[in-house]
Design a protein around this motif. Structure first.
Motif, mmCIF file in Angstrom:
data_model
loop_
_atom_site.group_PDB
_atom_site.id
_atom_site.type_symbol
_atom_site.label_atom_id
_atom_site.label_comp_id
_atom_site.label_asym_id
_atom_site.label_seq_id
_atom_site.Cartn_x
_atom_site.Cartn_y
_atom_site.Cartn_z
ATOM 1 N N GLU A 68 44.038 -19.435 -77.227
ATOM 2 C CA GLU A 68 43.431 -19.191 -75.911
ATOM 3 C C GLU A 68 43.565 -17.740 -75.470
ATOM 4 O OE1 GLU A 68 44.666 -23.680 -74.566
ATOM 5 O OE2 GLU A 68 45.326 -22.019 -73.273
ATOM 6 N N LEU A 69 44.701 -17.122 -75.777
ATOM 7 C CA LEU A 69 44.906 -15.782 -75.210
ATOM 8 C C LEU A 69 44.611 -14.637 -76.172
ATOM 9 C CD1 LEU A 69 47.833 -14.637 -76.361
ATOM 10 C CD2 LEU A 69 48.695 -16.368 -74.795
ATOM 11 N N SER A 70 44.390 -14.975 -77.455
ATOM 12 C CA SER A 70 44.127 -13.893 -78.413
ATOM 13 C C SER A 70 42.660 -13.470 -78.305
ATOM 14 C CB SER A 70 44.474 -14.362 -79.821
ATOM 15 O OG SER A 70 43.753 -15.538 -80.118
ATOM 16 N N PRO A 71 42.325 -12.323 -78.896
ATOM 17 C CA PRO A 71 40.941 -11.845 -78.793
ATOM 18 C C PRO A 71 39.945 -12.879 -79.330
ATOM 19 C CG PRO A 71 42.363 -10.150 -79.736
ATOM 20 C CD PRO A 71 43.191 -11.388 -79.632
ATOM 21 N N GLU A 72 38.734 -12.760 -78.862
ATOM 22 C CA GLU A 72 37.637 -13.653 -79.267
ATOM 23 C C GLU A 72 37.590 -13.806 -80.793
ATOM 24 O OE1 GLU A 72 34.700 -13.800 -76.833
ATOM 25 O OE2 GLU A 72 33.309 -14.830 -78.197
ATOM 26 N N GLY A 73 37.368 -15.017 -81.239
ATOM 27 C CA GLY A 73 37.194 -15.222 -82.681
ATOM 28 C C GLY A 73 38.472 -15.629 -83.396
ATOM 29 N N PHE A 74 39.606 -15.608 -82.675
ATOM 30 C CA PHE A 74 40.875 -16.023 -83.293
ATOM 31 C C PHE A 74 41.251 -17.416 -82.800
ATOM 32 C CE2 PHE A 74 41.139 -11.498 -83.887
ATOM 33 C CZ PHE A 74 41.809 -11.355 -85.100
ATOM 34 N N ASN A 75 41.363 -18.356 -83.722
ATOM 35 C CA ASN A 75 41.730 -19.713 -83.321
ATOM 36 C C ASN A 75 42.816 -20.325 -84.175
ATOM 37 O OD1 ASN A 75 40.342 -20.677 -80.983
ATOM 38 N ND2 ASN A 75 38.467 -20.168 -82.102
ATOM 39 N N HIS A 76 43.323 -19.555 -85.134
ATOM 40 C CA HIS A 76 44.344 -20.110 -86.027
ATOM 41 C C HIS A 76 45.540 -19.170 -86.125
ATOM 42 C CE1 HIS A 76 40.848 -22.465 -87.324
ATOM 43 N NE2 HIS A 76 41.749 -23.396 -87.649
ATOM 44 N N SER A 77 46.731 -19.773 -86.223
ATOM 45 C CA SER A 77 47.957 -18.990 -86.407
ATOM 46 C C SER A 77 48.739 -19.522 -87.590
ATOM 47 C CB SER A 77 48.875 -19.116 -85.186
ATOM 48 O OG SER A 77 48.273 -18.571 -84.059
ATOM 49 N N PHE A 78 49.409 -18.631 -88.282
ATOM 50 C CA PHE A 78 50.386 -18.998 -89.311
ATOM 51 C C PHE A 78 51.722 -18.459 -88.821
ATOM 52 C CE2 PHE A 78 52.918 -18.664 -93.094
ATOM 53 C CZ PHE A 78 52.473 -19.676 -93.926
#
Ligand code: PXG
Length: 466
Positions: free
Chosen positions: A113-123
């Motif tokens: 939600e808070l990362s820049p547009e286009g980022f939806n996954h985290s490792f």
């Protein structure tokens, strides 16, 4: 006497014992142990807000937020409670073998939600170094899946810091680390950094920014774009000495990465989570990286956690193509660390701390910090967001440095402690990165103490010169 005071009294009484035992048993990071044994260690026993206390009861303003990480300051009960609750409920479980747990899912969603547009996954990883190792693995996996396995080489920069694992140290551009590494990871090459004060010569910052960015283009052409997978850089170099690139640098880097289809990795371990008045410095500079490295401020350092934000371009291919991504750590998504990160992010968001940095605190800090430029020892005072640097010089006009053997930076660092301030020395560059919750009065205190320490440094170096 309160319990607290009794304990502090005991800590003071124990100082020589702690120091002796420390020297006998504890190998410190990035430390010359013979020298440390001679000088003795400072024992930090407690902290609150923006202050730390040592075992002798000395109160010190922590101008470095620990090690660039305690963004919320010390003593936030909400973070302690989040860790305690999670440790009671589920202190550990992994995310391997088809399992997951609520704190990791919640954190990954929040980051989306808070990362820049286009980022939806985290490792998730346990540190920034492991996160950059993950970037190397992801880049190579991505180009392999994309059918261009020759795009293996990663271009990084001299005097960058990307961690201390073998891949992290190889990505970093610290020559002293490379020397001890003997053999950096193959397929990592370095270009020169955008350090205007040291390397700018007669060029304006704008001209110099474009020139240094085009070193990337030259390197890509030299290697062949078909062999280059990614470029990694800190938006503002931290450990290298708070090197703020000219405004022209990042737009040109972005153009080059797009033109040659090279993934852009923003290492935001220091710049992420509010340091520049945005969740990520990529937003500040208007760049659109494909991968973002984070750590430190994600938990305000209360528990260790790092990770990579993976943009749609990379995540979709890795997911859609299937096949195992053969990478992970026991502590990937540690429940207590994730719970602290969630609590930390909520406070940063709900208390408007990052907006305050951008709109109110950074402008004040910048103005006060700039006043150090009139000190006779200072060749440049620069800042952005809540990081600042001053360059100690022997001659303000020519920017000539003091002789290396005088250790001007170290003299100043010691003088800072004498004056109740933690300021870090990178060679003869003095840097600060205080907690984001610092007040105006505390900014004034920081700058006053820095000025006094510079006075003491000038006196000491004058004596050394004579
Ligand atoms: N990337 C950047 C940009 C960093 O600043 C790391 C990666 C590695 O993170 P871990 O969590 O593995 O340490 C860092 C860490 C210093 C200093 O002396 C800076 C860091 C670490 C230790 C010392 O300024 N930055």
């Amino acid at each position: 006497m309160s319990n607290d005071q009794t304990m502090r009294g005991q800590a003071a009484a124990n100082t020589p014992q702690w120091q002796k035992s420390d020297h006998q048993h504890y190998l410190h990071p990035f430390t010359d142990h013979r020298e440390l044994g001679e000088k003795g260690t400072r024992i930090i026993t407690r902290a609150d807000g923006v202050y730390i206390w040592d075992s002798e009861g000395r109160k010190i303003l922590d101008g470095m937020a620990g090690l660039w990480c305690v963004n919320l300051g010390y003593g936030r009960q909400e973070l302690i409670d989040a860790a305690t609750r999670q440790l009671q409920e589920l202190p550990y479980y992994n995310s391997f073998f088809q399992c997951t747990h609520p704190p990791a899912v919640e954190l990954a969603q929040l980051l989306g939600e808070l990362s820049p547009e286009g980022f939806n996954h985290s490792f998730f990883t346990g540190s920034g170094s492991e996160a950059n190792d993950t970037q190397v693995r992801l880049v190579r996996r991505y180009w392999d899946l994309a059918g261009q396995p020759s795009k293996m080489t990663i271009i990084a920069r001299k005097n960058a810091y990307h961690g201390s694992t073998v891949a992290g140290a190889s990505l970093g551009g610290m020559s002293a680390m490379h020397k001890q590494l003997v053999m950096p990871v193959p397929g990592i090459v370095h270009i020169e950094q955008p350090y205007h004060f040291d390397l700018g010569g007669g060029l304006s910052p704008a001209e110099f920014g474009v020139q240094q960015a085009r070193l990337l283009e030259q390197k890509i052409n030299e290697l062949g774009a078909e062999n280059v997978g990614a470029f990694i850089a800190e938006p503002v170099q931290g450990a290298g000495g708070v090197i703020i690139p000219p405004e022209t640098y990042w737009p040109e880097i972005q153009r080059i990465c797009r033109q040659y289809d090279v993934l852009l990795i923003a290492d935001e371990v220091i710049t992420g989570f509010g340091r520049l008045g945005q969740w990520f410095a990529s937003t500040h500079y208007g760049i659109e990286p494909d991968l973002i490295t984070f750590a430190k401020g994600v938990t305000s350092g209360y528990l260790p956690l790092g990770g990579t934000l993976v943009s749609g371009r990379v995540a979709e291919l890795v997911i859609a193509e299937g096949g195992e991504f053969a990478h992970g750590f026991t502590y990937s998504g540690h429940p207590a660390a994730c719970a602290v990160a969630v609590a930390n992010i909520r406070i940063l968001r709900d208390e408007g701390i990052i907006d305050r940095v951008r709109e109110e605190l950074a402008p004040y800090f910048s103005q006060q910090w700039a006043s150090l430029a009139s000190h006779p020892l200072v060749g440049e005072a620069r800042s952005i967001g809540l990081v600042g640097a001053v360059e100690i010089v022997a001659d303000k006009g020519t920017r000539e440095r003091f002789h290396k053997d005088l250790g001007a930076g170290t003299v100043c660092r010691d003088a800072c402690i004498e004056n109740g301030l933690v300021m870090r020395a990178v060679g003869d560059t003095m840097i600060v990165s205080p907690p984001l919750v610092i007040t105006h009065e505390q900014v004034d205190e920081l700058v006053e103490k820095a000025w006094k320490a510079l006075d003491a440094t000038a006196a000491a170096l004058g004596a050394a010169h004579a």
